[in-house]
Write a protein that holds these residues in place. Sequence first.
Motif: not given
Length: 557
Positions: A225-249
């Motif tokens: 989960i941390s790896r996916i959050k890093i790829m999508s430029n989400m905060s890995i420190a925030e685990k209490r709130l929903p987040q959205d991101g985008r990955i271009q590959i």
Amino acid sequence: MSPNDGHVLEILRDLGLISAADIQQAEDDASQQGIGAVDALIASGRVTQLDVTKAIANAASMEFVERIDPIPHDAIEAVPRHIARRYGVVPLGRTENALRVAVADPFDLETIDSLTYILKTDIEPVVAPTQEIDRAINQHYGPLGEGVQEEQTESEIQIKGGPEGAASDAPIIRLVNQLVVDAHRLRGSDIHIEPLEKRLRVRYRIDGVLQEMPDPPKRLQAAIISRIKIMSNMSIAEKRLPQDGRIQIQMADKAVDLRVSCIPTNHGESIVMRILDKSSLLLGLPELGFLSDDQLIMERILNLPDGIFLVTGPTGSGKTTTLYGCLNFLNKPDRKLITVEDPVEYILQGINQVQVNEEIDLTFAAALRSMLRQAPNIIMVGEIRDAETAQIAINASLTGHLVFSTLHTNDAPSAVTRLVDLGVKPFLVASAMRAVMAQRLVRKLCAKCSSGYEPSEGELSALGLRPSQITGANFQHAQGCDNCRRTGFRGRMGIFEIFLLNDEVQRLINEGTPTNQLRAKARQLGMRTLREDGIRKVVAGLTSVTEVVTATMQDEN
């Protein structure tokens, strides 16, 4: 010195192969030369690489093989070339319950776990020298340089604009990459990673149906989960709130976008990655599911100079794909196209796309109002959600623009009532609206395993057909094969209900005629219902009775 080096040095000392003084000297040499302590020890000649590998195998209580040869053909087939090279492993053969695989480092449990998941079989690791593994890979899979294109196609993923760690070959990174590659290869539309109490469940949505995949090890949950959050430029420190991101590959020569959603649940953060493959936008009208007569109607609608064309249906019915297909058809150098979307799912060349951002008051209505000053020929509004957006879209269609948009209604005639309910005057709806199309998606029968059959009386009754009505029909059903993952279906297509407005229908709208009477008039003028279009595709052997009946339950109520 890495922690693993320290562990190996202790093993060598316990076996009596080196002394404490040798360890100190190796650490000093490593510091000066900028290499690992074990590498420094080998370079000094105090131990050999073979000594080190044997010692590691002994400490791990694993079998050691000095020479890998020969390897059964079925074992080679079990591990693709790109997996063998990326993970530095060689298959040795199968036991009753597992695949024996030669590895250089038996303490690299993440690699072993990743192989278990990717190869979908239990792994029995065997220790072999690194040089011997490299030799065996070159012998059985071909030297490095052969099959490079295959490796890039199957395994290499380049992240565009996202942070990439230095250890790009780390097992967790490779495991997450493989999740995306496998989903894309299986034609999945989204990847669901769901933490449960005792397992980490992975499911792919393929042709609209969720299918379970082998579970990655539960203990890798946080890392994945941390790896996916890093790829999508989400905060890995925030685990209490929903987040959205985008990955271009970039996978080989294909660009793929992933829209990522992360939400906290009882047992950890749940991730859904929506796969947005731009190749789906290049579909023509026949590939979307239009038969020849409906295709001619659509082309006539798309070539209108002005007016509003609405596509309706529930979430997941393919409305956005259809609109993008229409835009692709219309995207010519002599036309200016602008869209306002929430979110912008696909980036289209030659089209001006505006992303809604309500935090700064860039709503559908605000963007649409400003877009009209850009002198566009064609406008697409992602969805008409409120009275203001509806009013501006209608006014734009009345002032010389061709407007496309979507609504959430069950059938085509209901779109008229929906716009009136939003506050648009009936005479404006009647003047602006050119056509409404309702649609659903049904799965297509697999072309490789489908064959003709005689439908039962129950199936004919479900479609409202009599045996005398199916003369010359080509009913098909599919048994399931490797091509369709034993489901009997491969790919999806649309079924459509196209409601064209003429003077008589416009008069009825202007008079405030109820939806049921509008529907009756549309039927009288030749509108096919969703069920009837589905029946045509069943009779043509394109889909099954069950698919059409399930998708059009509402149609017959």
